[in-house]
Scaffold this motif. Structure first.
Motif, mmCIF file in Angstrom:
data_model
loop_
_atom_site.group_PDB
_atom_site.id
_atom_site.type_symbol
_atom_site.label_atom_id
_atom_site.label_comp_id
_atom_site.label_asym_id
_atom_site.label_seq_id
_atom_site.Cartn_x
_atom_site.Cartn_y
_atom_site.Cartn_z
ATOM 1 N N ASP A 88 0.830 -1.156 -0.111
ATOM 2 C CA ASP A 88 -0.076 -0.139 -0.037
ATOM 3 C C ASP A 88 0.847 1.139 0.102
ATOM 4 O O ASP A 88 0.763 2.283 -0.793
ATOM 5 C CB ASP A 88 -0.958 -0.174 1.357
ATOM 6 C CG ASP A 88 -1.987 -1.123 1.181
ATOM 7 O OD1 ASP A 88 -3.115 -0.803 0.661
ATOM 8 O OD2 ASP A 88 -1.873 -2.341 1.376
ATOM 9 N N ALA A 89 1.828 1.433 0.857
ATOM 10 C CA ALA A 89 2.741 2.433 1.153
ATOM 11 C C ALA A 89 3.701 2.543 -0.342
ATOM 12 O O ALA A 89 3.802 3.723 -0.792
ATOM 13 C CB ALA A 89 3.841 2.218 2.086
ATOM 14 N N HIS A 90 4.052 1.279 -0.762
ATOM 15 C CA HIS A 90 4.916 1.457 -2.053
ATOM 16 C C HIS A 90 3.811 2.073 -3.294
ATOM 17 O O HIS A 90 4.234 2.705 -4.023
ATOM 18 C CB HIS A 90 5.108 0.137 -2.530
ATOM 19 C CG HIS A 90 6.176 -0.002 -3.598
ATOM 20 N ND1 HIS A 90 5.777 -0.101 -4.964
ATOM 21 C CD2 HIS A 90 7.594 -0.090 -3.412
ATOM 22 C CE1 HIS A 90 6.963 -0.045 -5.558
ATOM 23 N NE2 HIS A 90 8.141 -0.213 -4.669
ATOM 24 N N CYS A 91 2.712 1.456 -3.393
ATOM 25 C CA CYS A 91 1.840 1.939 -4.361
ATOM 26 C C CYS A 91 1.578 3.490 -4.220
ATOM 27 O O CYS A 91 1.743 4.374 -5.301
ATOM 28 C CB CYS A 91 0.500 1.359 -4.352
ATOM 29 S SG CYS A 91 -0.652 1.900 -5.354
ATOM 30 N N ALA A 125 4.816 5.358 -5.613
ATOM 31 C CA ALA A 125 5.127 5.198 -6.968
ATOM 32 C C ALA A 125 4.071 6.189 -7.726
ATOM 33 O O ALA A 125 4.103 6.625 -8.524
ATOM 34 C CB ALA A 125 4.614 3.645 -7.584
ATOM 35 N N ARG A 126 2.585 6.139 -7.271
ATOM 36 C CA ARG A 126 1.680 7.105 -7.758
ATOM 37 C C ARG A 126 2.283 8.669 -7.504
ATOM 38 O O ARG A 126 2.063 9.260 -8.444
ATOM 39 C CB ARG A 126 0.314 6.825 -7.051
ATOM 40 C CG ARG A 126 -0.777 7.457 -7.766
ATOM 41 C CD ARG A 126 -2.126 7.136 -6.998
ATOM 42 N NE ARG A 126 -2.553 5.898 -6.708
ATOM 43 C CZ ARG A 126 -3.380 5.236 -7.516
ATOM 44 N NH1 ARG A 126 -3.852 5.733 -8.713
ATOM 45 N NH2 ARG A 126 -3.595 3.774 -7.173
ATOM 46 N N ALA A 127 2.531 8.924 -6.453
ATOM 47 C CA ALA A 127 3.310 10.218 -5.958
ATOM 48 C C ALA A 127 4.251 10.765 -6.971
ATOM 49 O O ALA A 127 4.305 11.792 -7.658
ATOM 50 C CB ALA A 127 3.581 10.356 -4.720
ATOM 51 N N ALA A 128 4.909 9.808 -7.660
ATOM 52 C CA ALA A 128 6.208 9.926 -8.440
ATOM 53 C C ALA A 128 5.685 9.924 -9.917
ATOM 54 O O ALA A 128 6.370 10.257 -10.599
ATOM 55 C CB ALA A 128 7.532 8.877 -8.025
ATOM 56 N N GLY A 129 4.520 9.672 -10.202
ATOM 57 C CA GLY A 129 3.872 9.792 -11.547
ATOM 58 C C GLY A 129 3.744 8.466 -12.274
ATOM 59 O O GLY A 129 3.231 8.339 -13.526
ATOM 60 N N ALA A 130 3.834 7.296 -11.567
ATOM 61 C CA ALA A 130 3.463 6.067 -11.971
ATOM 62 C C ALA A 130 2.145 6.048 -12.617
ATOM 63 O O ALA A 130 1.191 6.591 -11.614
ATOM 64 C CB ALA A 130 3.724 4.958 -11.160
ATOM 65 N N GLN A 131 1.691 5.221 -13.606
ATOM 66 C CA GLN A 131 0.556 5.218 -13.950
ATOM 67 C C GLN A 131 -0.250 4.033 -13.542
ATOM 68 O O GLN A 131 0.341 2.856 -14.094
ATOM 69 C CB GLN A 131 0.274 5.379 -15.547
ATOM 70 C CG GLN A 131 -1.180 5.102 -16.003
ATOM 71 C CD GLN A 131 -1.174 4.844 -17.713
ATOM 72 O OE1 GLN A 131 -0.158 4.884 -18.273
ATOM 73 N NE2 GLN A 131 -2.236 4.418 -18.304
ATOM 74 N N VAL A 132 -1.071 3.810 -12.386
ATOM 75 C CA VAL A 132 -1.435 2.622 -11.795
ATOM 76 C C VAL A 132 -2.605 2.156 -12.693
ATOM 77 O O VAL A 132 -3.444 2.673 -13.201
ATOM 78 C CB VAL A 132 -1.874 2.838 -10.507
ATOM 79 C CG1 VAL A 132 -2.717 1.573 -9.881
ATOM 80 C CG2 VAL A 132 -0.882 3.347 -9.377
ATOM 81 N N THR A 133 -2.380 1.057 -13.290
ATOM 82 C CA THR A 133 -3.267 0.421 -14.522
ATOM 83 C C THR A 133 -4.119 -0.894 -13.920
ATOM 84 O O THR A 133 -5.127 -1.294 -14.276
ATOM 85 C CB THR A 133 -2.474 -0.407 -15.530
ATOM 86 O OG1 THR A 133 -1.345 -1.213 -14.988
ATOM 87 C CG2 THR A 133 -1.743 0.919 -16.423
ATOM 88 N N TYR A 134 -3.555 -1.347 -12.766
ATOM 89 C CA TYR A 134 -4.268 -2.528 -11.888
ATOM 90 C C TYR A 134 -4.276 -1.949 -10.477
ATOM 91 O O TYR A 134 -3.135 -1.834 -9.652
ATOM 92 C CB TYR A 134 -3.755 -3.636 -11.999
ATOM 93 C CG TYR A 134 -4.157 -4.909 -11.246
ATOM 94 C CD1 TYR A 134 -5.422 -5.322 -11.877
ATOM 95 C CD2 TYR A 134 -3.837 -5.494 -10.179
ATOM 96 C CE1 TYR A 134 -5.982 -6.693 -11.172
ATOM 97 C CE2 TYR A 134 -4.476 -6.497 -9.507
ATOM 98 C CZ TYR A 134 -5.413 -7.065 -10.129
ATOM 99 O OH TYR A 134 -6.141 -8.006 -9.467
ATOM 100 N N ALA A 135 -5.548 -1.309 -9.740
ATOM 101 C CA ALA A 135 -5.236 -0.973 -8.635
ATOM 102 C C ALA A 135 -5.207 -1.898 -7.559
ATOM 103 O O ALA A 135 -5.344 -3.446 -7.829
ATOM 104 C CB ALA A 135 -6.919 -0.360 -8.248
ATOM 105 N N LEU A 136 -4.688 -1.568 -6.205
ATOM 106 C CA LEU A 136 -4.653 -2.612 -5.293
ATOM 107 C C LEU A 136 -5.830 -3.491 -4.864
ATOM 108 O O LEU A 136 -6.742 -3.154 -4.750
ATOM 109 C CB LEU A 136 -4.229 -1.541 -3.777
ATOM 110 C CG LEU A 136 -3.004 -0.953 -3.744
ATOM 111 C CD1 LEU A 136 -2.883 -0.013 -2.621
ATOM 112 C CD2 LEU A 136 -1.754 -2.362 -3.515
ATOM 113 N N THR A 137 -5.305 -4.608 -5.145
ATOM 114 C CA THR A 137 -6.486 -5.718 -4.879
ATOM 115 C C THR A 137 -5.667 -6.889 -4.260
ATOM 116 O O THR A 137 -4.505 -7.228 -4.493
ATOM 117 C CB THR A 137 -6.835 -6.063 -6.471
ATOM 118 O OG1 THR A 137 -7.143 -4.983 -7.100
ATOM 119 C CG2 THR A 137 -7.702 -7.297 -6.322
ATOM 120 N N GLU A 138 -6.631 -7.516 -3.532
ATOM 121 C CA GLU A 138 -6.394 -8.701 -2.642
ATOM 122 C C GLU A 138 -6.748 -9.901 -3.615
ATOM 123 O O GLU A 138 -7.777 -9.997 -4.157
ATOM 124 C CB GLU A 138 -6.976 -8.778 -1.401
ATOM 125 C CG GLU A 138 -6.537 -9.707 -0.402
ATOM 126 C CD GLU A 138 -6.943 -9.771 0.798
ATOM 127 O OE1 GLU A 138 -7.607 -10.882 1.347
ATOM 128 O OE2 GLU A 138 -6.821 -8.840 1.541
#
Length: 151
Positions: free
Chosen positions: A97-100, A103-116
């Motif tokens: 969660d923290a890693h995501c 990454a998002r704050a640095a501009g990564a384009q999250v294409t698959y949201a955090l999922t269990e």
């Protein structure tokens, strides 16, 4: 004799980026990699680099339209190929969660949201997200939540 050099995993990956120096700085900021080595080419571009996250190593070098073929093939950033990927990189992290968020704050384009993802008692449960870096490389980051019940 061990089949790998000391400190190296059996499998590591290499990615080509349009501007390897910018990509290396971004991987540090977004994903938490540390730089082991950067080797300059005669023209000042990055010929080879090694970035580490735990025991994982990713090598980053320059790859663009003007780059010549190395090792019998021409390397290209997915961004130069219309976003096409032929591989994805997967890495386990301690706090996904923290890693995501980082990454998002640095501009990564999250294409698959955090999922269990629970694959059942005989398998495992991971919490995972997927993202694309500025050069278009697909990355997966996961945190193990539960190991198989039998082992």
């Amino acid at each position: 004799m061990k089949p790998t050099p000391p400190g190296w995993p059996r499998l590591s990956s290499a990615v080509y980026c349009e501007n390897a120096r910018e990509a290396i700085a971004w991987y540090q900021r977004a994903f938490g990699f540390t730089v082991e080595i950067v080797v300059d080419a005669p023209d000042g571009s990055v010929m080879h680099s090694e970035l580490r996250y735990g025991e994982a190593i990713v090598m980053v070098s320059e790859g663009g339209a003007a780059r010549e073929a190395r090792f019998g093939v021409t390397g290209r950033s997915p961004r130069l190929l219309g976003g096409a990927n032929t591989q994805a990189l997967f890495l386990y992290v301690d706090d996904v969660d923290a890693h995501c968020g980082q990454a998002r704050a640095a501009g990564a384009q999250v294409t698959y949201a955090l999922t269990e993802n629970d694959y059942g008692a005989e398998y495992w449960t991971d919490r995972t997200y997927g993202c694309v870096d500025p050069d278009g490389h697909m990355w997966w980051f996961s945190q193990r939540l539960r190991n198989p019940s039998g082992g």
